[in-house]
Design an enzyme around this catalytic site. Sequence first.
Site, PDB file in Angstrom:
ATOM      1  CB  SER A  25      -0.896   0.017   1.240  1.00 16.57           C
ATOM      2  OG  SER A  25      -1.548   1.266   1.385  1.00 16.57           O
ATOM      3  CE1 TYR A  82      -3.543  -1.802   5.489  1.00 14.03           C
ATOM      4  CE2 TYR A  82      -3.217   0.505   4.884  1.00 14.03           C
ATOM      5  CZ  TYR A  82      -3.467  -0.806   4.527  1.00 14.03           C
ATOM      6  OH  TYR A  82      -3.627  -1.137   3.192  1.00 14.03           O
TER       7      TYR A  82
END
Length: 255
Positions: free
Chosen positions: A139, A152
Site C-alpha cells: 500500500s 496499518y
Amino acid sequence: MTSTVFITGATSGFGEACARRFAQAGWSLVLTGRRQERLEALCAELSQQTEVHGLVLDVRDRKAMEEAINNLPPSFAKLRGLINNAGLALGADPAPKCDLDDWETMVDTNIKGLMYSTRLLLPRLIAHGRGATILNVGSVAGNYPYPGSHVYGGTKAFVGQFSLSLRCDLQGTGVRVSNIEPGLCESEFSLVRFAGDQARYDATYAGAEAIQPEDIAETIFWIMNQPAHININSLELMPVSQAWAGFSIDRSGKA
C-alpha cells in the site's frame, strides 16, 4: 501446461477480482477465504471456466495453513504464482484512541499471514522455477504516513521491505517477487476499516473516481505475465484525483 495461482483473501475486493481475471485467462486457482458461503459460491462459479480448489481458512492460523498447503491435491501442487492479498485495516482513529486488539489483528494478518503463506509455498514456487512469481499486496501507506495509518502503515512498510529481501534470497531460483502499492481503492476493505459505517465509506470515495478492484487485478495479471527474465520490484499506483499532502504543522503553540 496449465498455470496455477494461489490467492489469499479471495472472497472480496482485490482477491475476488484477481480470481476472476486469472480464471478468464485459464489459470487453475487455489483460493482461500474465511467466509465459507462466499468462497463456495465463487468456486462454484469459476469452476465453469477453470479448475478451482477452495480452502476455507484464516491466514493467521499457522497450523491450518500448514495442513491445507501440505494436502493440496496433486493437480494444484505445482504453483506458478502466489498472490498475498489477504490483509486489512481496522479503524482510522489517532493512536491514543485505537483498540490494541485491532493493532494485533492487523499485525497477525498483514505480516504473519503473509509470512506463513510465503514460507509454506516457497518450495513449490522454487520447484516451478523460471517465471514463478510472488505478488505481495502492499500500500502507499507503507511509503507515506498519514493520520490514522499507524500500525496499518507499519505493516505495509514490512511488506515492502520483506519483498525486497525475498528478491535477494531467491536470486538464482528464477522466482520473481513484486510488491504492488495501491493508493485510494474502492472496495469492501474500507467498509471493514470503518466497522460497516456506510456513510463514512461513501464520503471517502465521493467524487474521487477511485481505483477499482478490477484495475488492480488487471495490473497484477500484467505483472505476473511479464517475460520470465523481468522482475517488477514494486509498482505504486494512485487514482489521478489523489496526490501527496503537504507537511502538517501544528500552529496552536502548545507543542
